[in-house]
Design an enzyme around this catalytic site. Structure first.
Site, PDB file in Angstrom:
ATOM      1  N   ASP A 164       9.265   6.987   5.607  1.00 50.23           N
ATOM      2  CA  ASP A 164       7.879   7.283   5.945  1.00 50.23           C
ATOM      3  C   ASP A 164       7.857   8.608   6.698  1.00 50.23           C
ATOM      4  OD1 ASP A 164       6.945   4.938   4.837  1.00 50.23           O
ATOM      5  OD2 ASP A 164       7.060   3.817   6.706  1.00 50.23           O
TER       6      ASP A 164
ATOM      7  N   ASP B  84      -1.016  -2.145  -0.171  1.00 48.82           N
ATOM      8  CA  ASP B  84      -0.901  -2.559   1.230  1.00 48.82           C
ATOM      9  C   ASP B  84      -1.867  -3.714   1.434  1.00 48.82           C
ATOM     10  OD1 ASP B  84       0.874  -0.454   1.680  1.00 48.82           O
ATOM     11  OD2 ASP B  84      -0.730   0.918   2.295  1.00 48.82           O
TER      12      ASP B  84
END
Length: 253
Positions: A11, A130
């Site tokens: 990330d 998500d």
């Protein structure tokens, strides 16, 4: 049975690898280029690189960083973050990416999945989902913009639609489990893996080697993605692969 894949995730925020808990409380985790090279050396099957603030801040993924990472790898490499057009994907693939991950833009305009599949092949298109369960009805719903924006779209329904529109893989992240190290969302992962005919990558909650075994068996995942346990040396990839292989799972060594 196809070999199960182990996928470290990087990330990226402001050019550095970060890791948080439930998409918040970010902390530095190291240089993404150095981490990518080390994971390839350890035997990772693939890597995922996500510019986690791209959609929220209105930025495109850093093409230069993608190029630098790609130059140290000899394994497949997926990039994502704010991707919303065929042109952007073309640029990222030319920079060295093997696949792209799309999320918010695909939910807002589902035709994007079909457009990318037609232009580059389904094998290049990863649809990231998500999801978080609703406290009232218990259903899992899709969230956008790095988990900041709730929708009324059920994760299971969206995964099925994404597959029908040409996605090559689903990258499924439980926001509730993310960074907790308490294990993956097994029921959610299993329900989606059972409903689609494309590979499902499970993400969110890895804390030990047994969690990977659980998500590959009870969760029916084709691949498992993790970040902090790899970034901070808690579970070396060779150790994880040896454990899974000893349990009888097909693992690439």
């Amino acid at each position: 049975m196809l070999a199960k894949r182990i996928i470290p995730c990087l990330d990226i925020k402001d050019g550095q690898t970060v890791k948080g808990i439930q998409f918040e409380q970010l902390r530095q985790a190291g240089d993404p280029v150095a981490l990518a090279a080390e994971y390839a050396r350890q035997g990772a099957d693939e890597l995922v690189f996500l510019d986690i603030t791209a959609t929220h801040e209105g930025r495109s993924t850093f093409v230069e960083l993608v190029n630098r990472i790609a130059h140290v790898l000899n394994i497949p490499f997926t990039v994502g973050g704010g991707i919303s057009s065929v042109r952007e994907v073309e640029i990222l693939l030319r920079a060295g990416a093997d696949k792209v991950s799309i999320n918010s833009a695909a939910v807002r305009r589902p035709e994007l999945i079909s457009e990318l599949a037609a232009a580059f092949g389904s094998q290049c298109v990863v649809v990231a989902i998500d999801a978080r369960p609703d406290e009232l009805d218990g259903q899992w719903y899709v969230y956008l913009n790095g988990g900041r924006l709730a929708t009324t779209r059920r994760a299971l329904d969206w995964a099925v639609e994404a597959a029908e529109r040409g996605a090559g893989e689903i990258l499924l992240t439980s926001m509730q489990h993310d960074g907790t190290k308490n294990g993956f969302a097994l029921e959610l992962t299993s329900s989606i893996a059972s409903a689609v005919s494309i590979p499902v990558i499970a993400s969110g909650g890895a804390g030990n080697v047994a969690h990977f075994y659980d998500v590959f068996t009870r969760g029916r995942a084709d691949a498992a993605l993790a970040a902090s346990i790899f970034h901070f040396g808690e579970v070396p990839i060779p150790e994880l692969k040896n454990y899974l292989s000893a349990q009888g799972l097909p693992i690439r060594q």
